[in-house]
Design a protein around this motif. Structure first.
Motif, PDB file in Angstrom:
ATOM      1  N   PRO A  97       0.824  -1.203   0.000  1.00  0.00           N
ATOM      2  CA  PRO A  97       0.000   0.000   0.000  1.00  0.00           C
ATOM      3  C   PRO A  97       0.863   1.260   0.000  1.00  0.00           C
ATOM      4  CG  PRO A  97      -0.025  -1.056   2.156  1.00  0.00           C
ATOM      5  CD  PRO A  97       0.731  -1.962   1.248  1.00  0.00           C
ATOM      6  N   VAL A  98       0.629   2.154  -0.947  1.00  0.00           N
ATOM      7  CA  VAL A  98       1.382   3.403  -1.055  1.00  0.00           C
ATOM      8  C   VAL A  98       0.399   4.568  -1.049  1.00  0.00           C
ATOM      9  CG1 VAL A  98       2.926   4.780  -2.493  1.00  0.00           C
ATOM     10  CG2 VAL A  98       3.257   2.305  -2.334  1.00  0.00           C
ATOM     11  N   LYS A  99       0.590   5.487  -0.111  1.00  0.00           N
ATOM     12  CA  LYS A  99      -0.252   6.678   0.010  1.00  0.00           C
ATOM     13  C   LYS A  99      -1.732   6.336   0.127  1.00  0.00           C
ATOM     14  CE  LYS A  99       3.045   9.795  -2.174  1.00  0.00           C
ATOM     15  NZ  LYS A  99       3.300  10.790  -3.232  1.00  0.00           N
ATOM     16  N   VAL A 100      -2.001   5.247   0.814  1.00  0.00           N
ATOM     17  CA  VAL A 100      -3.379   4.843   1.087  1.00  0.00           C
ATOM     18  C   VAL A 100      -3.353   4.024   2.368  1.00  0.00           C
ATOM     19  CG1 VAL A 100      -3.204   2.718  -0.270  1.00  0.00           C
ATOM     20  CG2 VAL A 100      -5.450   3.747   0.129  1.00  0.00           C
ATOM     21  N   ASN A 101      -4.393   4.181   3.165  1.00  0.00           N
ATOM     22  CA  ASN A 101      -4.514   3.372   4.371  1.00  0.00           C
ATOM     23  C   ASN A 101      -4.654   1.914   3.979  1.00  0.00           C
ATOM     24  OD1 ASN A 101      -6.672   1.971   6.332  1.00  0.00           O
ATOM     25  ND2 ASN A 101      -5.344   3.323   7.513  1.00  0.00           N
ATOM     26  N   VAL A 102      -3.938   1.046   4.695  1.00  0.00           N
ATOM     27  CA  VAL A 102      -3.911  -0.366   4.332  1.00  0.00           C
ATOM     28  C   VAL A 102      -5.306  -0.987   4.378  1.00  0.00           C
ATOM     29  CG1 VAL A 102      -3.358  -1.097   6.696  1.00  0.00           C
ATOM     30  CG2 VAL A 102      -2.729  -2.559   4.761  1.00  0.00           C
ATOM     31  N   LEU A 103      -6.159  -0.529   5.272  1.00  0.00           N
ATOM     32  CA  LEU A 103      -7.504  -1.086   5.348  1.00  0.00           C
ATOM     33  C   LEU A 103      -8.386  -0.597   4.210  1.00  0.00           C
ATOM     34  CD1 LEU A 103      -8.246  -0.997   9.189  1.00  0.00           C
ATOM     35  CD2 LEU A 103      -7.029  -2.701   7.823  1.00  0.00           C
ATOM     36  N   GLU A 104      -8.196   0.660   3.776  1.00  0.00           N
ATOM     37  CA  GLU A 104      -8.948   1.162   2.626  1.00  0.00           C
ATOM     38  C   GLU A 104      -8.593   0.365   1.377  1.00  0.00           C
ATOM     39  OE1 GLU A 104      -8.524   5.331   2.020  1.00  0.00           O
ATOM     40  OE2 GLU A 104      -8.891   5.816   4.115  1.00  0.00           O
ATOM     41  N   TYR A 105      -7.330   0.002   1.259  1.00  0.00           N
ATOM     42  CA  TYR A 105      -6.846  -0.711   0.081  1.00  0.00           C
ATOM     43  C   TYR A 105      -7.259  -2.183   0.106  1.00  0.00           C
ATOM     44  CZ  TYR A 105      -3.172  -2.627  -3.092  1.00  0.00           C
ATOM     45  OH  TYR A 105      -2.477  -3.275  -4.089  1.00  0.00           O
TER      46      TYR A 105
END
Length: 246
Positions: free
Chosen positions: A233-241
């Motif tokens: 995950p880059v520049k995004v919350n891991v849970l959102e991704y």
């Protein structure tokens, strides 16, 4: 059995601990944490991996250029302390700070040394589908296998057709972690195309929905092949991704 890893960047001790706790609390499909070794941060990968134990298997990234071939490897005692049995070896880019000491060795050199000095470790190497021709990259992978690597972590893929091609090029039984990452801006999309020469399908868009859809597809691909999946995950919350996928 297919394993699933999430890469967590060690920006700070508290931040890394918080992300590990977040993954543990919400992504039950994740069993492994990878920590890259990035010269712009002071927290080394093997120290960060200690934070993930014993809840997760942990795989530190090791930059071959950082280690003096005539001195003991500094990370081995901590790996032993935390029961870490897997590592990922990369050559490593030249540091931004030119005063930093680096050594004239590549991933093959460090893989060979680990195979000699720490034979209990499972050593993975990198697979980059973009940096050179299929033949040259395949030959480089064979050199790594000959040196003692037991499998590969790939750079991120964005096209299942390229995944299929590489899966057919690798020797039968090769242990592979197929990688995916999040690209959520036009600037990042253009960077991957221009700088890394990444291959995208025409249908790709830098949106969260598109990235999540490919993450699902890659996970299915890995399970069908009885191999592993690796998410960055880059520049995004891991849970959102990855929430609802893992």
């Amino acid at each position: 059995m297919t394993r699933v890893s999430v890469e967590l960047v060690p920006r700070s001790r508290s931040g890394l601990r918080a992300e590990i706790a977040e993954v543990a609390g919400a992504l039950s499909g994740v069993d492994t944490v990878n920590v890259p070794d990035l010269t712009r941060y002071s927290l080394r990968s093997w120290v960060g991996c200690g934070f993930a134990r014993p809840g997760f298997a942990a795989i530190p990234h090791l930059r071959a250029v950082d280690f003096n071939p005539r001195e003991p490897l500094p990370f081995l005692p901590l790996l032993e302390e935390h029961g870490i049995r897997e590592v990922l070896v990369v050559t490593g880019d030249a540091p931004i700070d030119m005063s930093a000491k680096v050594y004239d060795q590549d991933a093959v050199d460090l893989i060979r040394r680990l195979n000699r000095d720490a034979p209990h470790l499972r050593v993975y190497a990198g697979l980059d589908p973009y940096r050179q021709s299929f033949v040259r990259e395949r030959d480089y992978l064979e050199r790594k296998l000959d040196a003692g690597a037991t499998g590969f972590f790939t750079q991120p893929f964005f096209d299942l057709r390229l995944l299929d091609t590489w899966a057919d090029l690798l020797p039968d039984g090769t242990d592979v972690w197929w990688g995916a990452t999040s690209i959520l801006t036009e600037a990042s999309f253009n960077y991957w195309r221009a700088r890394n020469h990444a291959v995208f399908p025409r249908t790709f868009t830098p949106t969260l929905d598109c990235n999540r859809a490919f993450a699902r597809d890659l996970l299915t691909f890995a399970r069908v092949r009885e191999q592993h999946a690796y998410f960055m995950p880059v520049k995004v919350n891991v849970l959102e991704y990855l929430g609802g996928i893992l």
